[in-house]
Design a protein around this motif. Structure first.
Motif, PDB file in Angstrom:
ATOM      1  N   LYS A  40       0.798  -1.225   0.000  1.00 16.34           N
ATOM      2  CA  LYS A  40       0.000   0.000   0.000  1.00 16.34           C
ATOM      3  C   LYS A  40       0.831   1.275   0.000  1.00 16.34           C
ATOM      4  CE  LYS A  40      -4.000  -2.149   1.758  1.00 16.34           C
ATOM      5  NZ  LYS A  40      -5.371  -1.925   1.675  1.00 16.34           N
ATOM      6  N   ARG A  41       2.096   1.178  -0.374  1.00 12.42           N
ATOM      7  CA  ARG A  41       2.949   2.356  -0.507  1.00 12.42           C
ATOM      8  C   ARG A  41       2.777   2.929  -1.903  1.00 12.42           C
ATOM      9  NH1 ARG A  41       9.303   1.563   0.138  1.00 12.42           N
ATOM     10  NH2 ARG A  41       9.307   1.799  -2.102  1.00 12.42           N
ATOM     11  N   LEU A  42       2.832   4.248  -2.043  1.00  7.21           N
ATOM     12  CA  LEU A  42       2.728   4.867  -3.363  1.00  7.21           C
ATOM     13  C   LEU A  42       4.110   5.170  -3.902  1.00  7.21           C
ATOM     14  CD1 LEU A  42      -0.261   7.327  -2.892  1.00  7.21           C
ATOM     15  CD2 LEU A  42      -0.247   5.131  -4.063  1.00  7.21           C
ATOM     16  N   LEU A  43       4.351   4.759  -5.121  1.00  6.64           N
ATOM     17  CA  LEU A  43       5.633   4.961  -5.783  1.00  6.64           C
ATOM     18  C   LEU A  43       5.483   6.107  -6.780  1.00  6.64           C
ATOM     19  CD1 LEU A  43       8.490   3.809  -6.304  1.00  6.64           C
ATOM     20  CD2 LEU A  43       7.449   2.321  -8.010  1.00  6.64           C
ATOM     21  N   PRO A  44       6.157   7.259  -6.551  1.00  6.71           N
ATOM     22  CA  PRO A  44       6.045   8.370  -7.497  1.00  6.71           C
ATOM     23  C   PRO A  44       6.985   8.150  -8.688  1.00  6.71           C
ATOM     24  CG  PRO A  44       7.397   9.025  -5.638  1.00  6.71           C
ATOM     25  CD  PRO A  44       6.944   7.609  -5.371  1.00  6.71           C
ATOM     26  N   LEU A  45       6.454   8.195  -9.892  1.00  7.22           N
ATOM     27  CA  LEU A  45       7.258   7.969 -11.090  1.00  7.22           C
ATOM     28  C   LEU A  45       7.176   9.176 -12.018  1.00  7.22           C
ATOM     29  CD1 LEU A  45       6.121   4.318 -11.822  1.00  7.22           C
ATOM     30  CD2 LEU A  45       8.325   5.043 -10.920  1.00  7.22           C
ATOM     31  N   PRO A  46       8.336   9.619 -12.555  1.00 12.41           N
ATOM     32  CA  PRO A  46       8.300  10.728 -13.507  1.00 12.41           C
ATOM     33  C   PRO A  46       7.845  10.248 -14.881  1.00 12.41           C
ATOM     34  CG  PRO A  46      10.562  10.029 -13.124  1.00 12.41           C
ATOM     35  CD  PRO A  46       9.688   9.195 -12.223  1.00 12.41           C
ATOM     36  N   ILE A  47       6.967  11.037 -15.507  1.00 12.00           N
ATOM     37  CA  ILE A  47       6.438  10.732 -16.831  1.00 12.00           C
ATOM     38  C   ILE A  47       6.738  11.923 -17.735  1.00 12.00           C
ATOM     39  CG2 ILE A  47       4.380  10.136 -18.179  1.00 12.00           C
ATOM     40  CD1 ILE A  47       4.874   8.092 -15.969  1.00 12.00           C
ATOM     41  N   ALA A  48       7.272  11.650 -18.932  1.00 17.68           N
ATOM     42  CA  ALA A  48       7.479  12.697 -19.939  1.00 17.68           C
ATOM     43  C   ALA A  48       6.574  12.380 -21.119  1.00 17.68           C
ATOM     44  CB  ALA A  48       8.936  12.732 -20.384  1.00 17.68           C
ATOM     45  N   ALA A  49       5.702  13.325 -21.460  1.00 16.22           N
ATOM     46  CA  ALA A  49       4.775  13.134 -22.574  1.00 16.22           C
ATOM     47  C   ALA A  49       5.077  14.191 -23.634  1.00 16.22           C
ATOM     48  CB  ALA A  49       3.334  13.261 -22.090  1.00 16.22           C
ATOM     49  N   TRP A  50       5.713  13.767 -24.721  1.00 12.21           N
ATOM     50  CA  TRP A  50       6.043  14.674 -25.812  1.00 12.21           C
ATOM     51  C   TRP A  50       4.780  14.959 -26.609  1.00 12.21           C
ATOM     52  CZ3 TRP A  50      10.715  16.944 -26.031  1.00 12.21           C
ATOM     53  CH2 TRP A  50      11.707  16.410 -25.206  1.00 12.21           C
ATOM     54  N   HIS A  51       4.484  16.220 -26.832  1.00 14.05           N
ATOM     55  CA  HIS A  51       3.249  16.619 -27.497  1.00 14.05           C
ATOM     56  C   HIS A  51       3.140  16.043 -28.902  1.00 14.05           C
ATOM     57  CE1 HIS A  51       2.580  20.314 -24.685  1.00 14.05           C
ATOM     58  NE2 HIS A  51       2.900  19.222 -24.040  1.00 14.05           N
ATOM     59  N   ALA A  52       4.264  15.919 -29.613  1.00 11.89           N
ATOM     60  CA  ALA A  52       4.228  15.377 -30.973  1.00 11.89           C
ATOM     61  C   ALA A  52       3.829  13.906 -30.980  1.00 11.89           C
ATOM     62  CB  ALA A  52       5.589  15.545 -31.647  1.00 11.89           C
ATOM     63  N   THR A  53       4.101  13.185 -29.906  1.00 13.95           N
ATOM     64  CA  THR A  53       3.790  11.755 -29.824  1.00 13.95           C
ATOM     65  C   THR A  53       2.416  11.506 -29.215  1.00 13.95           C
ATOM     66  OG1 THR A  53       6.138  11.283 -29.532  1.00 13.95           O
ATOM     67  CG2 THR A  53       4.611   9.535 -28.942  1.00 13.95           C
ATOM     68  N   VAL A  54       2.142  12.131 -28.075  1.00 13.03           N
ATOM     69  CA  VAL A  54       0.924  11.874 -27.319  1.00 13.03           C
ATOM     70  C   VAL A  54      -0.240  12.712 -27.832  1.00 13.03           C
ATOM     71  CG1 VAL A  54      -0.116  12.012 -25.021  1.00 13.03           C
ATOM     72  CG2 VAL A  54       2.221  11.214 -25.282  1.00 13.03           C
ATOM     73  N   GLY A  55       0.042  13.936 -28.224  1.00  6.82           N
ATOM     74  CA  GLY A  55      -1.014  14.855 -28.655  1.00  6.82           C
ATOM     75  C   GLY A  55      -1.429  15.764 -27.520  1.00  6.82           C
TER      76      GLY A  55
END
Length: 106
Positions: A40-55
């Motif tokens: 029940k521990r929360l693991l913070p993860l960095p996410i990079a979302a490139w606008h050209a790929t994800v929209g």
């Protein structure tokens, strides 16, 4: 040899997303995703979302506290700072979808 680098995560956005424009002109939205871990521990993860790929449309209404599904790949970047060489492991998203809140029946 076959290699697979696929990440699928469901979690809550831990902080308001930050949009950046790179010197190349590309735009990226960075966010931290809290993912439940065993115990029940929360693991913070960095996410990079490139606008050209994800929209941009997929990222427009995402805010702190939203539940999202992210799919992409794990990437490790190396860079130099005043303290010397550093590295960062992050998920580079190829898609993000905001999840609907469950309807309570009560």
């Amino acid at each position: 040899m076959v290699t697979v680098n696929v990440v699928v995560l469901a979690g809550s956005v831990a902080a308001d997303p930050v949009q950046r424009r790179m010197p190349s002109g590309d735009e990226v939205t960075e966010l931290r995703l809290s993912v439940p871990e065993a115990g029940k521990r929360l693991l913070p993860l960095p996410i990079a979302a490139w606008h050209a790929t994800v929209g941009v449309q997929a990222l427009d209404d995402i805010a702190k506290g939203d539940r999202v599904l992210v799919h992409g790949q794990l990437v490790r970047r190396f860079y130099r700072s005043g303290a010397g060489a550093r590295s960062l492991t992050e998920v580079v998203a190829s898609g993000i979808k905001k999840l609907e809140e469950p309807v309570s029946t009560g």
